[in-house]
Design a protein around this motif. Sequence first.
Motif, PDB file in Angstrom:
ATOM      1  N   ARG A   2       0.974  -1.241   0.032  1.00 44.40           N
ATOM      2  CA  ARG A   2      -0.086   0.049  -0.062  1.00 44.40           C
ATOM      3  C   ARG A   2       0.863   1.156   0.092  1.00 44.40           C
ATOM      4  O   ARG A   2       1.817   1.404   0.626  1.00 44.40           O
ATOM      5  N   HIS A   3       0.453   2.400  -0.653  1.00 44.46           N
ATOM      6  CA  HIS A   3       1.183   3.386  -0.721  1.00 44.46           C
ATOM      7  C   HIS A   3       0.272   4.647   0.054  1.00 44.46           C
ATOM      8  O   HIS A   3      -0.928   4.569  -0.209  1.00 44.46           O
ATOM      9  N   TYR A   4       0.802   5.363   0.842  1.00 40.34           N
ATOM     10  CA  TYR A   4       0.136   6.370   1.541  1.00 40.34           C
ATOM     11  C   TYR A   4       0.624   7.713   1.138  1.00 40.34           C
ATOM     12  O   TYR A   4       1.846   7.724   0.945  1.00 40.34           O
ATOM     13  N   SER A   5      -0.019   8.895   1.397  1.00 44.74           N
ATOM     14  CA  SER A   5       0.422  10.043   1.315  1.00 44.74           C
ATOM     15  C   SER A   5      -0.343  10.926   2.433  1.00 44.74           C
ATOM     16  O   SER A   5      -1.494  10.685   2.502  1.00 44.74           O
ATOM     17  N   CYS A   6       0.448  12.168   2.547  1.00 40.82           N
ATOM     18  CA  CYS A   6      -0.283  12.833   3.667  1.00 40.82           C
ATOM     19  C   CYS A   6      -1.568  13.786   2.686  1.00 40.82           C
ATOM     20  O   CYS A   6      -1.080  14.302   1.997  1.00 40.82           O
ATOM     21  N   ASP A   7      -2.620  13.796   3.308  1.00 44.72           N
ATOM     22  CA  ASP A   7      -3.717  14.242   2.653  1.00 44.72           C
ATOM     23  C   ASP A   7      -3.945  15.943   2.704  1.00 44.72           C
ATOM     24  O   ASP A   7      -4.402  16.428   2.168  1.00 44.72           O
ATOM     25  N   ARG A   8      -2.696  16.420   3.708  1.00 41.06           N
ATOM     26  CA  ARG A   8      -2.732  17.821   3.666  1.00 41.06           C
ATOM     27  C   ARG A   8      -1.680  18.417   3.023  1.00 41.06           C
ATOM     28  O   ARG A   8      -1.818  19.156   2.249  1.00 41.06           O
ATOM     29  N   CYS A   9      -0.326  17.842   3.082  1.00 44.84           N
ATOM     30  CA  CYS A   9       0.647  18.350   2.057  1.00 44.84           C
ATOM     31  C   CYS A   9       1.172  17.369   0.883  1.00 44.84           C
ATOM     32  O   CYS A   9       2.022  17.891   0.421  1.00 44.84           O
ATOM     33  N   LYS A  10       0.513  16.602   0.951  1.00 44.03           N
ATOM     34  CA  LYS A  10       0.658  15.404  -0.185  1.00 44.03           C
ATOM     35  C   LYS A  10       2.214  14.686  -0.230  1.00 44.03           C
ATOM     36  O   LYS A  10       2.378  14.238  -1.549  1.00 44.03           O
ATOM     37  N   ARG A  11       2.903  14.747   0.942  1.00 50.60           N
ATOM     38  CA  ARG A  11       4.106  14.199   0.856  1.00 50.60           C
ATOM     39  C   ARG A  11       3.952  12.607   0.982  1.00 50.60           C
ATOM     40  O   ARG A  11       2.798  12.096   1.666  1.00 50.60           O
ATOM     41  N   VAL A  12       4.832  11.891   0.198  1.00 50.88           N
ATOM     42  CA  VAL A  12       4.851  10.529   0.089  1.00 50.88           C
ATOM     43  C   VAL A  12       5.035   9.674   1.632  1.00 50.88           C
ATOM     44  O   VAL A  12       6.123  10.257   1.915  1.00 50.88           O
ATOM     45  N   TYR A  69     -25.359  13.753   7.524  1.00 53.88           N
ATOM     46  CA  TYR A  69     -24.370  12.636   8.201  1.00 53.88           C
ATOM     47  C   TYR A  69     -22.981  12.504   7.106  1.00 53.88           C
ATOM     48  O   TYR A  69     -23.160  12.363   5.664  1.00 53.88           O
ATOM     49  N   GLN A  70     -21.797  12.717   7.473  1.00 54.83           N
ATOM     50  CA  GLN A  70     -20.435  12.284   6.905  1.00 54.83           C
ATOM     51  C   GLN A  70     -19.525  11.899   7.674  1.00 54.83           C
ATOM     52  O   GLN A  70     -19.329  11.941   9.024  1.00 54.83           O
ATOM     53  N   LYS A  71     -18.659  10.779   7.121  1.00 55.98           N
ATOM     54  CA  LYS A  71     -17.647  10.083   7.788  1.00 55.98           C
ATOM     55  C   LYS A  71     -16.587  10.086   6.938  1.00 55.98           C
ATOM     56  O   LYS A  71     -16.663   9.611   5.636  1.00 55.98           O
ATOM     57  N   LYS A  72     -15.474  10.563   7.213  1.00 56.37           N
ATOM     58  CA  LYS A  72     -14.231  10.748   6.454  1.00 56.37           C
ATOM     59  C   LYS A  72     -13.253  10.275   7.234  1.00 56.37           C
ATOM     60  O   LYS A  72     -13.022  10.580   8.606  1.00 56.37           O
ATOM     61  N   SER A  73     -12.002  10.028   6.549  1.00 54.08           N
ATOM     62  CA  SER A  73     -10.701   9.707   7.378  1.00 54.08           C
ATOM     63  C   SER A  73      -9.419  10.217   6.571  1.00 54.08           C
ATOM     64  O   SER A  73      -9.610  10.256   5.139  1.00 54.08           O
ATOM     65  N   PHE A  74      -8.332  10.833   7.274  1.00 58.48           N
ATOM     66  CA  PHE A  74      -7.231  11.501   6.490  1.00 58.48           C
ATOM     67  C   PHE A  74      -5.929  10.821   7.079  1.00 58.48           C
ATOM     68  O   PHE A  74      -5.913  10.722   8.377  1.00 58.48           O
ATOM     69  N   ASP A  75      -5.039  10.837   6.426  1.00 60.74           N
ATOM     70  CA  ASP A  75      -3.615  10.406   6.614  1.00 60.74           C
ATOM     71  C   ASP A  75      -3.125  11.718   6.827  1.00 60.74           C
ATOM     72  O   ASP A  75      -2.984  12.641   5.875  1.00 60.74           O
ATOM     73  N   LEU A  76      -2.065  11.633   7.814  1.00 62.18           N
ATOM     74  CA  LEU A  76      -1.365  12.859   8.142  1.00 62.18           C
ATOM     75  C   LEU A  76       0.070  12.482   8.314  1.00 62.18           C
ATOM     76  O   LEU A  76       0.389  11.589   9.207  1.00 62.18           O
TER      77      LEU A  76
END
Length: 102
Positions: A2-12, A69-76
């Motif tokens: 799996r590849h992840y990136s920061c949802d705020r700054c887009k850093r891998v 209703y909303q449900k969200k998830s962010f990687d930082l």
Amino acid sequence: MRHYSCDRCKRVLDPQEDLRYVVRLEVQAVMEPINDNELADDRDHLCEIEEILERSDDEMNEAIGNDVYQKKSFDLCCDCYRTYIQNPLGREPKVSLNFSQN
């Protein structure tokens, strides 16, 4: 892999090397009674809302809109996490004027 990136700054983010923070947001509308005299109604409004929210996982349910209703998830990444945790609501900083004690 799996590849992840920061949802705020887009850093891998490398899962083997970098620490990753997950921020989960759940936003739901809260409906308060309009008039206390209407509380005599036998319906359990909170129970009805809970049942609607439980059914919200069904993608085909159009009774629930994004305004209800909303449900969200962010990687930082670490840096963005530190920034986020200091001001999670994104409020403008208060300007403080330092006047002398005359």
